[in-house]
Design an enzyme around this catalytic site. Structure first.
Site, PDB file in Angstrom:
ATOM      1  N   HIS A 295     -39.075  20.078 -28.556  1.00  0.00           N
ATOM      2  CA  HIS A 295     -38.235  19.461 -27.519  1.00  0.00           C
ATOM      3  C   HIS A 295     -38.121  20.341 -26.274  1.00  0.00           C
ATOM      4  O   HIS A 295     -38.542  19.953 -25.175  1.00  0.00           O
ATOM      5  CB  HIS A 295     -36.818  19.218 -28.064  1.00  0.00           C
ATOM      6  CG  HIS A 295     -36.734  18.348 -29.263  1.00  0.00           C
ATOM      7  ND1 HIS A 295     -36.919  16.991 -29.212  1.00  0.00           N
ATOM      8  CD2 HIS A 295     -36.461  18.640 -30.561  1.00  0.00           C
ATOM      9  CE1 HIS A 295     -36.757  16.473 -30.417  1.00  0.00           C
ATOM     10  NE2 HIS A 295     -36.481  17.450 -31.262  1.00  0.00           N
TER      11      HIS A 295
ATOM     12  N   ASP B   7     -28.587  26.332 -24.946  1.00  0.00           N
ATOM     13  CA  ASP B   7     -27.712  26.488 -26.116  1.00  0.00           C
ATOM     14  C   ASP B   7     -28.524  27.078 -27.269  1.00  0.00           C
ATOM     15  O   ASP B   7     -28.740  26.427 -28.272  1.00  0.00           O
ATOM     16  CB  ASP B   7     -27.087  25.131 -26.504  1.00  0.00           C
ATOM     17  CG  ASP B   7     -28.127  24.029 -26.725  1.00  0.00           C
ATOM     18  OD1 ASP B   7     -29.278  24.172 -26.270  1.00  0.00           O
ATOM     19  OD2 ASP B   7     -27.795  23.026 -27.380  1.00  0.00           O
TER      20      ASP B   7
HETATM   21  O1  LIG Z   1     -30.549  15.867 -35.793  1.00  0.00           O
HETATM   22  C1  LIG Z   1     -30.245  16.575 -34.837  1.00  0.00           C
HETATM   23  N1  LIG Z   1     -28.981  16.745 -34.481  1.00  0.00           N
HETATM   24  C2  LIG Z   1     -28.615  17.538 -33.451  1.00  0.00           C
HETATM   25  N2  LIG Z   1     -29.482  18.206 -32.699  1.00  0.00           N
HETATM   26  C3  LIG Z   1     -30.770  18.065 -32.979  1.00  0.00           C
HETATM   27  C4  LIG Z   1     -31.219  17.274 -34.034  1.00  0.00           C
HETATM   28  N3  LIG Z   1     -32.531  17.339 -34.065  1.00  0.00           N
HETATM   29  C5  LIG Z   1     -32.892  18.147 -33.063  1.00  0.00           C
HETATM   30  N4  LIG Z   1     -31.842  18.590 -32.413  1.00  0.00           N
HETATM   31  C6  LIG Z   1     -31.760  19.486 -31.249  1.00  0.00           C
HETATM   32  O2  LIG Z   1     -31.308  18.701 -30.145  1.00  0.00           O
HETATM   33  C7  LIG Z   1     -32.279  18.714 -29.084  1.00  0.00           C
HETATM   34  C8  LIG Z   1     -33.072  17.427 -29.057  1.00  0.00           C
HETATM   35  O3  LIG Z   1     -32.256  16.340 -29.179  1.00  0.00           O
HETATM   36  C9  LIG Z   1     -33.145  19.898 -29.361  1.00  0.00           C
HETATM   37  O4  LIG Z   1     -32.593  21.045 -28.724  1.00  0.00           O
HETATM   38  C10 LIG Z   1     -33.106  20.029 -30.868  1.00  0.00           C
HETATM   39  O5  LIG Z   1     -33.259  21.349 -31.318  1.00  0.00           O
END
Ligand SMILES: O=c1[nH]cnc2c1ncn2[C@@H]1O[C@H](CO)[C@@H](O)[C@H]1O
Length: 320
Positions: free
Chosen positions: A245, A13
């Site tokens: 991540h 994504d």
């Molecule tokens: O606070 C958040 N809300 C939604 N998505 C997030 C947040 N922080 C990081 N990611 C995204 O979700 C994945 C890891 O959980 C990673 O793809 C990151 O870019």
């Protein structure tokens, strides 16, 4: 004789850390990227497809097919949670890139996953970097998929730590908890890399500056889009750096010795205030009565990571 590179399909994504993971994959001789499948999460699916095609054009790898994934959750839910506040409105750091020339293939993401797994039984690894809808759809489409697919390495879950959407849930699992529960209990060979692990892997401001000064094509591109990702981490976590991540999950698929894992049954909470919570049963207790974890297949859950090695690999491969 040199071993053949591992065939991987990246379900993605994009997404700033997705872009990093994709570029690292394309620079990793240990793996051959045989396709991308797209999903909502950091952006809506239509934009994820556009970004996937764009990133392949940036990399000069338009030979790699892109199959568009689901626009709704496995339960046909249309109220999606999109993390544009993490990645920018365009998912790539608000850079106004021109639209790609390429188009996705005719097959849906789920159909592509099923076909590739069937064609090379036991030989294809899926690296899933977003909500797990496409993988669950593939499991529903073909009862043999869980057996045919080699391994599913997924970025998702918050095992015994707080989530990043709320204290209970990590973003990818929260995006489609029903799909995640289907995948975790499917019997496929699964390695889950959760934020309990990826929060140990930080690319600092100083390391970004080293990337920026290098002449690497990918490093240069990423430093432009990383601005938004750094400011989100600064605001949300008061840190001078970003969590890697997606690159961590990708590298766990490339080189499993970079992590250690435990094995057990994972179930996902699908309702209520803890929707998206991932609970691993570690088998330390034999419960006297049957539970929702009883008789379900086990999966691997990452517990430790060689963070310095991951950061170094990411930097080296992006600067090549
Ligand atoms: O606070 C958040 N809300 C939604 N998505 C997030 C947040 N922080 C990081 N990611 C995204 O979700 C994945 C890891 O959980 C990673 O793809 C990151 O870019």
């Amino acid at each position: 004789m040199a071993t053949e590179p591992k065939k991987i399909i990246i379900d993605t994504d994009p997404g700033i850390d997705d872009a990093m993971a994709l570029f690292v994959a394309l620079r990793s001789p240990e793996v051959e990227v045989i396709g991308l499948t797209t999903i909502y999460g950091n952006v809506y699916t239509t934009l994820a497809t556009r970004n996937a095609l764009h990133l392949l054009e940036v990399a000069g790898r338009t030979d790699i097919p892109v199959a568009e994934g689901s626009h709704v959750t496995i339960t046909k839910g249309t109220k999606l949670r999109i993390a544009d506040f993490v990645h920018g409105a365009d998912g790539l750091g608000n850079q106004n890139f021109p639209p790609p020339n390429g188009k996705p293939i005719e097959l849906s993401a789920a159909a592509f996953l099923v076909e590739e797994a069937k064609r090379n039984p036991g030989k294809v690894t899926v690296v899933a970097l977003g909500p797990l809808t496409n993988i669950a759809l593939a499991i529903e489409l073909d009862p043999a998929f869980a057996k045919n697919i080699g391994q599913i390495v997924l970025l998702g879950g918050a095992f015994a730590v707080n989530g990043n959407v709320n204290p209970a849930a990590e973003a990818n699992i929260f995006g489609d908890p029903d799909a995640a529960d289907i995948v975790f209990t499917s019997g496929a060979d699964i390695l889950a890399v959760g934020i309990n692990v990826t929060h140990q892997v930080v690319l600092t401001d100083a390391e970004r500056d080293i990337l920026a000064k290098s002449n690497g094509k990918f490093a240069e591109y990423l430093c432009k889009i990383l601005e938004v990702y750094f400011s989100y981490h600064h605001d949300s976590y008061s840190m001078r750096g970003v969590y890697l991540h997606d690159p961590t999950a990708l590298l766990a698929a490339v080189n499993p010795s970079l992590i250690t894992y435990t094995e057990g049954v994972v179930r996902v909470q699908t309702t209520g205030i803890t929707r998206g919570l991932t609970i691993l049963y570690n088998k330390q207790k034999r419960f006297s009565e049957a539970t929702e974890w009883t008789d379900k297949p086990t999966v691997k859950v990452a517990v430790t990571v060689d963070a310095p090695a991951i950061v170094k690999l990411v930097m080296d491969r992006l600067m090549e």
